[in-house]
Design a protein around this motif. Sequence first.
Motif, PDB file in Angstrom:
ATOM      1  N   TRP A 223     -49.366  72.101 -25.596  1.00  0.00           N
ATOM      2  CA  TRP A 223     -49.731  73.515 -25.601  1.00  0.00           C
ATOM      3  C   TRP A 223     -51.240  73.748 -25.714  1.00  0.00           C
ATOM      4  O   TRP A 223     -51.689  74.889 -25.744  1.00  0.00           O
ATOM      5  N   ASP A 224     -52.033  72.690 -25.805  1.00  0.00           N
ATOM      6  CA  ASP A 224     -53.435  72.874 -26.158  1.00  0.00           C
ATOM      7  C   ASP A 224     -54.372  72.666 -24.971  1.00  0.00           C
ATOM      8  O   ASP A 224     -53.952  72.287 -23.880  1.00  0.00           O
ATOM      9  N   ILE A 225     -55.667  72.879 -25.199  1.00  0.00           N
ATOM     10  CA  ILE A 225     -56.668  72.820 -24.142  1.00  0.00           C
ATOM     11  C   ILE A 225     -56.732  71.427 -23.525  1.00  0.00           C
ATOM     12  O   ILE A 225     -56.746  71.280 -22.290  1.00  0.00           O
ATOM     13  N   ASP A 226     -56.759  70.400 -24.366  1.00  0.00           N
ATOM     14  CA  ASP A 226     -56.862  69.047 -23.811  1.00  0.00           C
ATOM     15  C   ASP A 226     -55.608  68.656 -23.025  1.00  0.00           C
ATOM     16  O   ASP A 226     -55.685  67.896 -22.048  1.00  0.00           O
ATOM     17  N   ASP A 227     -54.438  69.190 -23.412  1.00  0.00           N
ATOM     18  CA  ASP A 227     -53.211  68.945 -22.641  1.00  0.00           C
ATOM     19  C   ASP A 227     -53.335  69.536 -21.238  1.00  0.00           C
ATOM     20  O   ASP A 227     -52.977  68.897 -20.238  1.00  0.00           O
ATOM     21  N   GLY A 228     -53.842  70.756 -21.178  1.00  0.00           N
ATOM     22  CA  GLY A 228     -54.020  71.396 -19.885  1.00  0.00           C
ATOM     23  C   GLY A 228     -55.046  70.681 -19.029  1.00  0.00           C
ATOM     24  O   GLY A 228     -54.876  70.555 -17.809  1.00  0.00           O
ATOM     25  N   PHE A 229     -56.121  70.206 -19.661  1.00  0.00           N
ATOM     26  CA  PHE A 229     -57.156  69.503 -18.908  1.00  0.00           C
ATOM     27  C   PHE A 229     -56.603  68.239 -18.272  1.00  0.00           C
ATOM     28  O   PHE A 229     -56.796  67.990 -17.074  1.00  0.00           O
ATOM     29  N   ARG A 230     -55.891  67.427 -19.061  1.00  0.00           N
ATOM     30  CA  ARG A 230     -55.378  66.159 -18.531  1.00  0.00           C
ATOM     31  C   ARG A 230     -54.361  66.389 -17.416  1.00  0.00           C
ATOM     32  O   ARG A 230     -54.376  65.706 -16.389  1.00  0.00           O
ATOM     33  N   ALA A 231     -53.464  67.357 -17.611  1.00  0.00           N
ATOM     34  CA  ALA A 231     -52.438  67.615 -16.600  1.00  0.00           C
ATOM     35  C   ALA A 231     -53.066  68.133 -15.309  1.00  0.00           C
ATOM     36  O   ALA A 231     -52.711  67.698 -14.203  1.00  0.00           O
ATOM     37  N   ALA A 232     -54.014  69.066 -15.434  1.00  0.00           N
ATOM     38  CA  ALA A 232     -54.642  69.631 -14.244  1.00  0.00           C
ATOM     39  C   ALA A 232     -55.557  68.616 -13.561  1.00  0.00           C
ATOM     40  O   ALA A 232     -55.635  68.572 -12.324  1.00  0.00           O
ATOM     41  N   GLU A 233     -56.225  67.789 -14.333  1.00  0.00           N
ATOM     42  CA  GLU A 233     -57.106  66.766 -13.766  1.00  0.00           C
ATOM     43  C   GLU A 233     -56.316  65.851 -12.829  1.00  0.00           C
ATOM     44  O   GLU A 233     -56.778  65.512 -11.725  1.00  0.00           O
ATOM     45  N   ALA A 234     -55.110  65.475 -13.250  1.00  0.00           N
ATOM     46  CA  ALA A 234     -54.267  64.624 -12.406  1.00  0.00           C
ATOM     47  C   ALA A 234     -53.810  65.383 -11.162  1.00  0.00           C
ATOM     48  O   ALA A 234     -53.787  64.832 -10.048  1.00  0.00           O
ATOM     49  N   LEU A 235     -53.458  66.657 -11.306  1.00  0.00           N
ATOM     50  CA  LEU A 235     -53.019  67.445 -10.163  1.00  0.00           C
ATOM     51  C   LEU A 235     -54.118  67.605  -9.121  1.00  0.00           C
ATOM     52  O   LEU A 235     -53.863  67.630  -7.917  1.00  0.00           O
ATOM     53  N   PHE A 236     -55.366  67.734  -9.599  1.00  0.00           N
ATOM     54  CA  PHE A 236     -56.476  68.010  -8.698  1.00  0.00           C
ATOM     55  C   PHE A 236     -57.074  66.740  -8.075  1.00  0.00           C
ATOM     56  O   PHE A 236     -57.918  66.831  -7.187  1.00  0.00           O
ATOM     57  N   ALA A 237     -56.651  65.574  -8.530  1.00  0.00           N
ATOM     58  CA  ALA A 237     -57.204  64.319  -8.005  1.00  0.00           C
ATOM     59  C   ALA A 237     -56.761  64.124  -6.558  1.00  0.00           C
ATOM     60  O   ALA A 237     -55.550  64.203  -6.249  1.00  0.00           O
ATOM     61  N   PRO A 238     -57.688  63.850  -5.627  1.00  0.00           N
ATOM     62  CA  PRO A 238     -57.334  63.719  -4.204  1.00  0.00           C
ATOM     63  C   PRO A 238     -56.283  62.649  -3.941  1.00  0.00           C
ATOM     64  O   PRO A 238     -55.437  62.804  -3.049  1.00  0.00           O
ATOM     65  N   GLU A 239     -56.313  61.568  -4.723  1.00  0.00           N
ATOM     66  CA  GLU A 239     -55.373  60.483  -4.475  1.00  0.00           C
ATOM     67  C   GLU A 239     -53.932  60.847  -4.817  1.00  0.00           C
ATOM     68  O   GLU A 239     -52.990  60.095  -4.496  1.00  0.00           O
ATOM     69  N   ASN A 240     -53.729  61.978  -5.488  1.00  0.00           N
ATOM     70  CA  ASN A 240     -52.377  62.370  -5.881  1.00  0.00           C
ATOM     71  C   ASN A 240     -51.730  63.341  -4.902  1.00  0.00           C
ATOM     72  O   ASN A 240     -50.738  63.999  -5.226  1.00  0.00           O
ATOM     73  N   GLY A 241     -52.266  63.438  -3.700  1.00  0.00           N
ATOM     74  CA  GLY A 241     -51.631  64.251  -2.676  1.00  0.00           C
ATOM     75  C   GLY A 241     -52.186  65.654  -2.606  1.00  0.00           C
ATOM     76  O   GLY A 241     -53.192  65.989  -3.236  1.00  0.00           O
ATOM     77  N   PRO A 242     -51.518  66.506  -1.828  1.00  0.00           N
ATOM     78  CA  PRO A 242     -52.007  67.874  -1.623  1.00  0.00           C
ATOM     79  C   PRO A 242     -52.142  68.635  -2.948  1.00  0.00           C
ATOM     80  O   PRO A 242     -51.277  68.563  -3.810  1.00  0.00           O
ATOM     81  N   ARG A 243     -53.232  69.326  -3.080  1.00  0.00           N
ATOM     82  CA  ARG A 243     -53.481  70.116  -4.285  1.00  0.00           C
ATOM     83  C   ARG A 243     -52.629  71.389  -4.248  1.00  0.00           C
ATOM     84  O   ARG A 243     -52.412  71.968  -3.182  1.00  0.00           O
ATOM     85  N   PRO A 244     -52.126  71.855  -5.398  1.00  0.00           N
ATOM     86  CA  PRO A 244     -51.361  73.109  -5.409  1.00  0.00           C
ATOM     87  C   PRO A 244     -52.237  74.312  -5.083  1.00  0.00           C
ATOM     88  O   PRO A 244     -53.460  74.265  -5.228  1.00  0.00           O
ATOM     89  N   ASP A 245     -51.590  75.403  -4.640  1.00  0.00           N
ATOM     90  CA  ASP A 245     -52.295  76.668  -4.413  1.00  0.00           C
ATOM     91  C   ASP A 245     -52.648  77.339  -5.738  1.00  0.00           C
ATOM     92  O   ASP A 245     -53.645  78.048  -5.840  1.00  0.00           O
ATOM     93  N   GLY A 266     -64.926  70.374  -9.090  1.00  0.00           N
ATOM     94  CA  GLY A 266     -65.712  71.109  -8.110  1.00  0.00           C
ATOM     95  C   GLY A 266     -64.943  72.201  -7.398  1.00  0.00           C
ATOM     96  O   GLY A 266     -65.321  72.611  -6.288  1.00  0.00           O
ATOM     97  N   LEU A 267     -63.871  72.702  -8.023  1.00  0.00           N
ATOM     98  CA  LEU A 267     -63.053  73.744  -7.408  1.00  0.00           C
ATOM     99  C   LEU A 267     -63.471  75.119  -7.915  1.00  0.00           C
ATOM    100  O   LEU A 267     -63.782  75.300  -9.099  1.00  0.00           O
TER     101      LEU A 267
END
Length: 343
Positions: A223-245, A266-267
């Motif tokens: 539920w915290d800031i660092d949880d959101g950072f880690r989860a979003a960082e993985a989602l935004f990584a180019p090697e993990n496929g298309p980025r969500p809208d 850089g988004l």
Amino acid sequence: MPNRRPTAQDVAKHAGASRSAVSMVMNGNADGNVSPDMQERIRRAAAELEYTPHPIASGLRRQRSRMIGIVTDEAASSPFAGRMLAGASQAAAGHGYLTVIADAGGPAADTTHFIDELRRRRVDGLILATQSLRTIVVPDGLRLQPSVLANCRDAAGTMGAIIPDEVRGGREATEHLISLGHRRIVWIGGGVDVDARPARIRGFQAALAAAGLPPGEVVEAGWDIDDGFRAAEALFAPENGPRPDAVFCASDRVATGALLAARTAGLDVPGDISIMGYDDQRHLADATVPGLTTMALPHEGMGRVAAERIIAALDSNAEIGAETTLLECPLVVRGSTGPAARA
């Protein structure tokens, strides 16, 4: 008049009435016992003398303290508790009641002692309020007098509760993102120990289904800031496929972490991706850059409605009932959501 608080006897003398007649008028029991003309004379005398009945004395005569006890699990550390307590206190004051607050110190704390202590102090009713939406085993003492749950539910389903409509909130947050043209929306965050998470996800998936979109990806995190950072960082990584809208975050703190991850990647928010929060946490959701679009939890309303339900039952000598009241979580639009980027 002497420099002292006027008494009912002073009003009786001023109006040319008996002390018992004054008491009946002041307590609302005069009809049929005191003539309309004498009632008016007593009210006029009370106004001229600036007399008001003493609340403690009136309560003792009626076997009522005119106090509502509120037991919370961790009010001191919650960013939302002030709104809930203010809502209950203001509603109670509007009906001539005072609220007395006891903080148990944490979600794992035993509230039994605090409930029993407030009962010994003769509160007329009790509210048990929790920081996060949970299903609880209701302490026995809470069932011995008029009581209502706020932001929590009775596991046995036999006590009235006031809670946010989390399913509707999750659905309307997702509908907002869909209305902006977003089609690949990912949910991130939320621990399994809080009832709000599955309810919001049900609303999220229901909105996607209603729009004819495939089920959204659900990324587990806290539920915290660092949880959101880690989860979003993985989602935004180019090697993990298309980025969500867009990402729909379990809380404003998770969304704040997602904002930081977007900046690191850089988004632009919302030019490249929209970020949706939940809670409308004061001094956070409105302080990020850009400000967070979010769903506001109705903490003030939960406190107010809980107090009003107890007082209505007390004043009518009726049972409170076991109904659960769902309160709307309003959409608050700020700068973190915008039209979907076009390829």
